[in-house]
Scaffold this motif. Structure first.
Motif, mmCIF file in Angstrom:
data_model
loop_
_atom_site.group_PDB
_atom_site.id
_atom_site.type_symbol
_atom_site.label_atom_id
_atom_site.label_comp_id
_atom_site.label_asym_id
_atom_site.label_seq_id
_atom_site.Cartn_x
_atom_site.Cartn_y
_atom_site.Cartn_z
ATOM 1 N N ALA A 1 44.108 -21.292 -18.866
ATOM 2 C CA ALA A 1 44.350 -22.014 -17.615
ATOM 3 C C ALA A 1 43.209 -21.818 -16.627
ATOM 4 C CB ALA A 1 45.676 -21.558 -17.000
ATOM 5 N N ILE A 2 42.752 -20.589 -16.456
ATOM 6 C CA ILE A 2 41.666 -20.347 -15.504
ATOM 7 C C ILE A 2 40.356 -20.914 -16.034
ATOM 8 C CG2 ILE A 2 41.033 -18.083 -16.429
ATOM 9 C CD1 ILE A 2 41.092 -19.175 -12.734
ATOM 10 N N VAL B 1 38.718 -32.330 -1.891
ATOM 11 C CA VAL B 1 40.178 -32.435 -1.863
ATOM 12 C C VAL B 1 40.736 -32.470 -3.287
ATOM 13 C CG1 VAL B 1 42.093 -33.949 -1.229
ATOM 14 C CG2 VAL B 1 40.254 -33.524 0.402
ATOM 15 N N THR B 2 40.059 -33.168 -4.190
ATOM 16 C CA THR B 2 40.512 -33.230 -5.578
ATOM 17 C C THR B 2 40.497 -31.845 -6.217
ATOM 18 O OG1 THR B 2 39.641 -35.482 -5.770
ATOM 19 C CG2 THR B 2 40.129 -34.304 -7.818
ATOM 20 N N LEU C 1 45.573 -25.788 -6.205
ATOM 21 C CA LEU C 1 46.933 -25.520 -5.739
ATOM 22 C C LEU C 1 47.956 -25.716 -6.852
ATOM 23 C CD1 LEU C 1 46.802 -27.190 -2.203
ATOM 24 C CD2 LEU C 1 46.686 -24.750 -2.752
ATOM 25 N N VAL C 2 47.747 -26.733 -7.688
ATOM 26 C CA VAL C 2 48.632 -26.933 -8.832
ATOM 27 C C VAL C 2 48.579 -25.732 -9.766
ATOM 28 C CG1 VAL C 2 48.996 -28.330 -10.914
ATOM 29 C CG2 VAL C 2 48.564 -29.442 -8.714
ATOM 30 N N TYR C 3 47.380 -25.217 -10.011
ATOM 31 C CA TYR C 3 47.231 -24.050 -10.879
ATOM 32 C C TYR C 3 47.975 -22.843 -10.306
ATOM 33 C CZ TYR C 3 45.060 -19.885 -12.833
ATOM 34 O OH TYR C 3 44.843 -18.663 -13.404
ATOM 35 N N ARG D 1 52.635 -19.113 -10.499
ATOM 36 C CA ARG D 1 53.790 -18.478 -9.863
ATOM 37 C C ARG D 1 55.063 -18.738 -10.634
ATOM 38 N NH1 ARG D 1 52.938 -19.611 -3.336
ATOM 39 N NH2 ARG D 1 51.218 -18.119 -3.033
ATOM 40 N N ARG D 2 55.227 -19.966 -11.106
ATOM 41 C CA ARG D 2 56.425 -20.278 -11.891
ATOM 42 C C ARG D 2 56.469 -19.471 -13.195
ATOM 43 N NH1 ARG D 2 57.512 -26.852 -11.572
ATOM 44 N NH2 ARG D 2 58.076 -26.919 -9.346
#
Length: 313
Positions: free
Chosen positions: A234-235, A294-295, A301-303, A308-309
């Protein structure tokens, strides 16, 4: 003899808990101050200036004198209404997604190959780092020479194979794919290094347990390796996404966004608006740059939310 009076020496009082806390806080701020100063000077202030540029109608004279009239979101309206916006958006999406898929896929395959620790594996890993270590101007210039229509080595190999020459850099059908190929080649080593480190952290006992349960090679990868490698993956994808969105050097050196805008992305379009014309459009150029920021921020932020979830699950 008279009595000798001895003066009692008392130890100095120990510092209070409050004073120790204050001294610790001052020490923490002293260590944090250089980082905060660096972020303010090299990140916060340039970001503020870019936003301020996008909200005013700057010319060369007003850029120097600082008396540009306020335009609000007029520059953003110009960008969205420009005929270049839709093609540049599409090229940016294709360039980013295709580069990420191949960089990650090839990097993961190489990481799985090198994790076996065969002879000369360390030497080969070092050689794969060469594209990552070279300056981008060198890599892009090398690919420009290799993909040259007349004297490039790629067309020479195609001619030897009985295939006609391809106008890699001058054809609207191939210019975008040419810069994608170069960008994939440059980005593979980063994915290889990060994913290889993630594979090294997976305990061998997990694979031994999977083998005892009768799992084959594909099942071990899909049920063991890939889930345990998910945080590192993911990172890796996030960093690759942020980097690929802002790629400018490779495209500009190889095609300058052409021909006829066939390889223009938001990064090259922003540069061309601000610096590539006789009459620079600083405001719209800054607006396009802010769209990229912004993109990248949105994906970041989605990551964070996904992480967190997963942590709460």
């Amino acid at each position: 003899m008279g009595d000798i009076t001895q003066t009692e020496v008392r130890p100095a009082p120990a510092p209070s808990r409050a004073s120790r806390t204050r001294s610790g806080q001052w020490a923490a701020w002293a260590f944090l101050a250089p980082v905060v100063l660096y972020l303010l000077v090299f990140y916060a202030y340039p970001l503020y200036r870019n936003v301020e540029l996008s909200l005013r109608n700057y010319t060369v004279r007003s850029f120097v004198q600082g008396d540009a009239p306020f335009a609000g979101f007029g520059n953003y309206a110009k960008v969205f209404g420009d005929a270049t916006f839709a093609p540049a958006l599409w090229h940016t999406v294709v360039f980013t997604l295709v580069s990420l898929v191949f960089q990650f896929g090839i990097g993961l395959a190489l990481a799985l190959f090198f994790v076996r620790h065969f002879r000369l594996s360390a030497t080969l890993r070092a050689l794969f780092l060469v594209p990552w270590l070279l300056p981008l101007i060198v890599s892009a210039s090398t690919w420009s020479w290799m993909l040259n229509s007349d004297s490039g080595v790629v067309n020479a190999v195609l001619a030897w194979s009985g295939i006609g020459p391809v106008n890699w850099l001058t054809s609207p059908d191939w210019s975008l794919w040419s810069v994608i190929i170069a960008n994939v080649w440059i980005g593979i080593p980063f994915n290889l290094v990060v994913l290889y480190s993630g594979l090294q952290a997976i305990p061998p006992a997990v694979y031994e347990a999977a083998a005892l349960d009768g799992a084959n090679g594909w099942q071990r990868f899909w049920k063991v390796t890939f889930p345990l490698l998910r945080p590192v993956s993911a990172i890796t994808v996030l960093l690759g996404l942020v980097y690929t969105l802002k790629v400018f050097d490779i495209i500009w050196i190889m095609t300058k966004g052409g021909p006829s805008g066939a390889s223009t992305t938001f990064a090259t379009w922003s540069y061309r608006l601000g610096f590539g014309n006789l009459v620079p459009a600083f405001g719209p150029g800054a607006a396009v740059g802010n769209l990229l920021i912004v993109t990248a921020l949105a994906f970041g932020l989605v990551y964070i939310r996904v992480q967190r979830r997963q942590a709460l699950a």
